[in-house]
Design a protein around this motif. Structure first.
Motif, PDB file in Angstrom:
ATOM      1  N   TRP A  30       1.241  -0.724  -5.211  1.00  0.00           N
ATOM      2  CA  TRP A  30       1.244  -1.475  -3.952  1.00  0.00           C
ATOM      3  C   TRP A  30      -0.150  -1.590  -3.350  1.00  0.00           C
ATOM      4  CZ3 TRP A  30       3.480   3.419  -4.376  1.00  0.00           C
ATOM      5  CH2 TRP A  30       2.847   4.453  -3.689  1.00  0.00           C
ATOM      6  N   VAL A  31      -1.098  -0.774  -3.816  1.00  0.00           N
ATOM      7  CA  VAL A  31      -2.469  -0.822  -3.304  1.00  0.00           C
ATOM      8  C   VAL A  31      -3.244  -1.993  -3.908  1.00  0.00           C
ATOM      9  CG1 VAL A  31      -4.649   0.462  -3.196  1.00  0.00           C
ATOM     10  CG2 VAL A  31      -2.472   1.661  -2.875  1.00  0.00           C
ATOM     11  N   GLU A  32      -2.816  -2.477  -5.044  1.00  0.00           N
ATOM     12  CA  GLU A  32      -3.571  -3.511  -5.740  1.00  0.00           C
ATOM     13  C   GLU A  32      -3.696  -4.767  -4.877  1.00  0.00           C
ATOM     14  OE1 GLU A  32      -1.702  -4.123  -9.495  1.00  0.00           O
ATOM     15  OE2 GLU A  32      -2.210  -2.123 -10.240  1.00  0.00           O
ATOM     16  N   GLY A  33      -4.922  -5.250  -4.760  1.00  0.00           N
ATOM     17  CA  GLY A  33      -5.200  -6.409  -3.921  1.00  0.00           C
ATOM     18  C   GLY A  33      -5.506  -6.063  -2.486  1.00  0.00           C
ATOM     19  N   ALA A  34      -5.438  -4.770  -2.142  1.00  0.00           N
ATOM     20  CA  ALA A  34      -5.715  -4.340  -0.769  1.00  0.00           C
ATOM     21  C   ALA A  34      -6.637  -3.119  -0.758  1.00  0.00           C
ATOM     22  CB  ALA A  34      -4.412  -4.024  -0.041  1.00  0.00           C
ATOM     23  N   GLU A  35      -7.466  -2.999  -1.766  1.00  0.00           N
ATOM     24  CA  GLU A  35      -8.385  -1.865  -1.839  1.00  0.00           C
ATOM     25  C   GLU A  35      -9.425  -1.955  -0.720  1.00  0.00           C
ATOM     26  OE1 GLU A  35      -7.626  -3.906  -4.315  1.00  0.00           O
ATOM     27  OE2 GLU A  35      -6.912  -2.720  -6.034  1.00  0.00           O
ATOM     28  N   LEU A  36      -9.927  -0.799  -0.312  1.00  0.00           N
ATOM     29  CA  LEU A  36     -10.878  -0.754   0.800  1.00  0.00           C
ATOM     30  C   LEU A  36     -12.121  -1.586   0.520  1.00  0.00           C
ATOM     31  CD1 LEU A  36     -11.125   0.688   3.590  1.00  0.00           C
ATOM     32  CD2 LEU A  36     -12.611   2.344   2.435  1.00  0.00           C
ATOM     33  N   ALA A  37     -12.516  -1.690  -0.729  1.00  0.00           N
ATOM     34  CA  ALA A  37     -13.709  -2.475  -1.074  1.00  0.00           C
ATOM     35  C   ALA A  37     -13.551  -3.945  -0.727  1.00  0.00           C
ATOM     36  CB  ALA A  37     -14.009  -2.327  -2.567  1.00  0.00           C
ATOM     37  N   LEU A  38     -12.309  -4.394  -0.546  1.00  0.00           N
ATOM     38  CA  LEU A  38     -12.054  -5.792  -0.209  1.00  0.00           C
ATOM     39  C   LEU A  38     -12.015  -6.042   1.302  1.00  0.00           C
ATOM     40  CD1 LEU A  38      -9.207  -6.489  -2.809  1.00  0.00           C
ATOM     41  CD2 LEU A  38     -11.658  -7.017  -3.015  1.00  0.00           C
ATOM     42  N   LEU A  94       5.645  -0.634  12.734  1.00  0.00           N
ATOM     43  CA  LEU A  94       4.259  -1.050  12.946  1.00  0.00           C
ATOM     44  C   LEU A  94       4.187  -2.453  13.535  1.00  0.00           C
ATOM     45  CD1 LEU A  94       2.561   0.293   9.688  1.00  0.00           C
ATOM     46  CD2 LEU A  94       2.067   1.028  12.028  1.00  0.00           C
ATOM     47  N   ALA A  95       5.021  -3.350  13.032  1.00  0.00           N
ATOM     48  CA  ALA A  95       5.028  -4.716  13.566  1.00  0.00           C
ATOM     49  C   ALA A  95       5.430  -4.722  15.030  1.00  0.00           C
ATOM     50  CB  ALA A  95       5.972  -5.596  12.741  1.00  0.00           C
ATOM     51  N   GLU A  96       6.390  -3.882  15.404  1.00  0.00           N
ATOM     52  CA  GLU A  96       6.775  -3.778  16.816  1.00  0.00           C
ATOM     53  C   GLU A  96       5.624  -3.255  17.651  1.00  0.00           C
ATOM     54  OE1 GLU A  96      10.152  -1.239  17.077  1.00  0.00           O
ATOM     55  OE2 GLU A  96      11.505  -2.625  16.058  1.00  0.00           O
ATOM     56  N   MET A  97       4.926  -2.255  17.152  1.00  0.00           N
ATOM     57  CA  MET A  97       3.874  -1.607  17.928  1.00  0.00           C
ATOM     58  C   MET A  97       2.723  -2.540  18.267  1.00  0.00           C
ATOM     59  SD  MET A  97       3.857   2.084  15.953  1.00  0.00           S
ATOM     60  CE  MET A  97       2.442   2.792  16.825  1.00  0.00           C
ATOM     61  N   SER A 106      -6.128  -8.151  16.414  1.00  0.00           N
ATOM     62  CA  SER A 106      -5.185  -7.948  15.305  1.00  0.00           C
ATOM     63  C   SER A 106      -5.847  -8.335  13.990  1.00  0.00           C
ATOM     64  CB  SER A 106      -3.923  -8.784  15.526  1.00  0.00           C
ATOM     65  OG  SER A 106      -3.335  -8.514  16.783  1.00  0.00           O
ATOM     66  N   ARG A 107      -6.950  -7.697  13.682  1.00  0.00           N
ATOM     67  CA  ARG A 107      -7.735  -8.108  12.522  1.00  0.00           C
ATOM     68  C   ARG A 107      -7.341  -7.337  11.256  1.00  0.00           C
ATOM     69  NH1 ARG A 107     -12.021 -11.178  14.797  1.00  0.00           N
ATOM     70  NH2 ARG A 107     -12.407 -10.658  16.985  1.00  0.00           N
ATOM     71  N   THR A 108      -7.571  -6.033  11.237  1.00  0.00           N
ATOM     72  CA  THR A 108      -7.280  -5.259  10.033  1.00  0.00           C
ATOM     73  C   THR A 108      -6.631  -3.932  10.391  1.00  0.00           C
ATOM     74  OG1 THR A 108      -9.379  -4.035   9.910  1.00  0.00           O
ATOM     75  CG2 THR A 108      -9.319  -6.232   8.877  1.00  0.00           C
ATOM     76  N   LEU A 109      -5.937  -3.373   9.402  1.00  0.00           N
ATOM     77  CA  LEU A 109      -5.382  -2.024   9.488  1.00  0.00           C
ATOM     78  C   LEU A 109      -5.761  -1.285   8.215  1.00  0.00           C
ATOM     79  CD1 LEU A 109      -3.591   0.252  10.603  1.00  0.00           C
ATOM     80  CD2 LEU A 109      -1.627  -0.913   9.575  1.00  0.00           C
ATOM     81  N   THR A 110      -6.342  -0.099   8.374  1.00  0.00           N
ATOM     82  CA  THR A 110      -6.707   0.741   7.236  1.00  0.00           C
ATOM     83  C   THR A 110      -5.802   1.958   7.206  1.00  0.00           C
ATOM     84  OG1 THR A 110      -9.014  -0.009   7.331  1.00  0.00           O
ATOM     85  CG2 THR A 110      -8.568   2.040   6.142  1.00  0.00           C
ATOM     86  N   TRP A 111      -5.234   2.260   6.033  1.00  0.00           N
ATOM     87  CA  TRP A 111      -4.247   3.340   5.860  1.00  0.00           C
ATOM     88  C   TRP A 111      -4.624   4.123   4.609  1.00  0.00           C
ATOM     89  CZ3 TRP A 111      -0.303   3.203   9.574  1.00  0.00           C
ATOM     90  CH2 TRP A 111       0.740   4.146   9.422  1.00  0.00           C
ATOM     91  N   ASP A 112      -4.032   5.301   4.444  1.00  0.00           N
ATOM     92  CA  ASP A 112      -4.200   5.985   3.171  1.00  0.00           C
ATOM     93  C   ASP A 112      -3.183   5.429   2.173  1.00  0.00           C
ATOM     94  OD1 ASP A 112      -1.735   7.197   3.634  1.00  0.00           O
ATOM     95  OD2 ASP A 112      -2.606   9.107   4.271  1.00  0.00           O
ATOM     96  N   GLN A 113      -3.086   6.038   1.007  1.00  0.00           N
ATOM     97  CA  GLN A 113      -2.243   5.464  -0.034  1.00  0.00           C
ATOM     98  C   GLN A 113      -0.833   6.051  -0.054  1.00  0.00           C
ATOM     99  OE1 GLN A 113      -4.062   5.046  -3.901  1.00  0.00           O
ATOM    100  NE2 GLN A 113      -6.019   4.360  -3.055  1.00  0.00           N
ATOM    101  N   GLY A 114      -0.344   6.467   1.099  1.00  0.00           N
ATOM    102  CA  GLY A 114       1.004   7.008   1.185  1.00  0.00           C
ATOM    103  C   GLY A 114       2.063   5.970   0.870  1.00  0.00           C
ATOM    104  N   PHE A 123       4.604  -6.169   6.768  1.00  0.00           N
ATOM    105  CA  PHE A 123       3.872  -6.011   8.032  1.00  0.00           C
ATOM    106  C   PHE A 123       2.801  -7.080   8.175  1.00  0.00           C
ATOM    107  CE2 PHE A 123      -0.103  -4.284   9.820  1.00  0.00           C
ATOM    108  CZ  PHE A 123       0.278  -4.168  11.149  1.00  0.00           C
ATOM    109  N   ALA A 124       2.032  -7.321   7.123  1.00  0.00           N
ATOM    110  CA  ALA A 124       0.954  -8.314   7.185  1.00  0.00           C
ATOM    111  C   ALA A 124       1.497  -9.707   7.460  1.00  0.00           C
ATOM    112  CB  ALA A 124       0.154  -8.295   5.882  1.00  0.00           C
ATOM    113  N   ALA A 125       2.602 -10.061   6.797  1.00  0.00           N
ATOM    114  CA  ALA A 125       3.185 -11.388   7.000  1.00  0.00           C
ATOM    115  C   ALA A 125       3.702 -11.563   8.416  1.00  0.00           C
ATOM    116  CB  ALA A 125       4.313 -11.625   5.996  1.00  0.00           C
ATOM    117  N   ALA A 126       4.223 -10.493   9.007  1.00  0.00           N
ATOM    118  CA  ALA A 126       4.797 -10.573  10.349  1.00  0.00           C
ATOM    119  C   ALA A 126       3.740 -10.598  11.445  1.00  0.00           C
ATOM    120  CB  ALA A 126       5.745  -9.392  10.580  1.00  0.00           C
TER     121      ALA A 126
END
Length: 208
Positions: A30-38, A94-97, A106-114, A123-126
């Motif tokens: 699920w991380v693929e395409g959303a790595e921090l380097a991007l 998260l979408a509610e919050m 509402s630009r970016t959200l950074t998370w760990d790989q949980g 979440f991103a689409a919403a």
């Protein structure tokens, strides 16, 4: 006018946790395409508001938790309690919050790989947020959230069962932390800094 009191609370009982199927390659696909380097370079700076870091503070029962979001430029905290944290429930909460935030915050959200963020695309689409994941074993890449979660432990020490904590108690802790002046912000509180952004429509590279 948007109020800085942005946390939405819910008394709903969360659905039973549903595990994702194992990845035969031993990778967190699920991380693929959303790595921090991007992630956009502007997110590395605190000059542009609207970049958030998030995580779960998991309770002693291993299921209940706090969902925490911290805006990097203001250190403004959003916190919400869940009695379980399957990925679909976390994405929805998260979408509610963030539902009351203007687009400029509402630009970016950074998370760990949980695994709780495996449905980050929902979440991103919403919300329109870009979502990015830290490198493995690199909590400093979302250090603002790590530090804020440490402050939350003053109110909810390790061993807390969040199923026994009320939403009002979570809200009180959040509001106290948002009202605490910070030396790093010229002794302005996160609530004051966020209010300043909202009053100015959070335009461009506003410094707060």
């Amino acid at each position: 006018e948007l109020d800085v009191e942005l946390v939405l609370r819910s008394g709903r009982r969360s659905r039973r946790r549903r595990r994702l199927p194992p990845d035969p390659r031993g990778r967190r696909t699920w991380v693929e395409g959303a790595e921090l380097a991007l992630r956009p370079p502007e997110a590395d700076s605190r000059a542009v508001p609207g970049h958030w870091e998030g995580d779960l503070v998991v309770g002693s029962d291993g299921a209940s938790c706090l969902v925490t979001l911290v805006e990097r430029s203001t250190r403004f905290l959003l916190a919400s309690r869940l009695e379980a944290h399957p990925s679909e429930t976390v994405a929805g909460r998260l979408a509610e919050m963030v539902s009351g935030l203007p687009a400029a915050l509402s630009r970016t959200l950074t998370w760990d790989q949980g695994v709780e963020m495996a449905r980050w695309r929902d979440f991103a689409a919403a919300t329109g947020f870009g979502v990015y994941f830290c490198d493995p074993r690199s909590p400093w890449q979302r250090g603002t959230n790590e530090n804020t979660n440490g402050l939350l432990r003053q109110y909810f020490p390790k061993g807390t069962d969040f199923a026994a904590v009320t939403d009002a108690e979570v809200r009180e802790a959040q509001d106290q932390l948002n009202g605490r002046p910070r030396e790093t912000r010229g002794w302005r509180s996160p609530a004051e800094a966020m209010a300043g952004l909202l009053d100015s429509d959070a335009g461009g590279a506003t410094t707060v």
